[in-house]
Design a protein around this motif. Sequence first.
Motif: not given
Length: 69
Positions: A8-13, A63-68
């Motif tokens: 969720g944080a990566n989607v928003r970012r 995979h970029e949506l799952l990176l820290s």
Amino acid sequence: MDVVLLLGANVRRHRKLKGMSQEQLALEAGMERSYVSDLERGTRNPSVRALGRLADALGIAPHELLLSI
């Protein structure tokens, strides 16, 4: 971090980096705006297909949506 919250944080970012609204992202990904909102808040657990559609709409690899961050 919980993987659903991370997603969720990566989607928003990425959405904000692209200058997209939730409505625009939802339209591009073929989803409801409320679903995108739920994803960004970490209250939905998306399918792999949904993750792929989001990544396509954002112009990134899934995979970029799952990176820290």
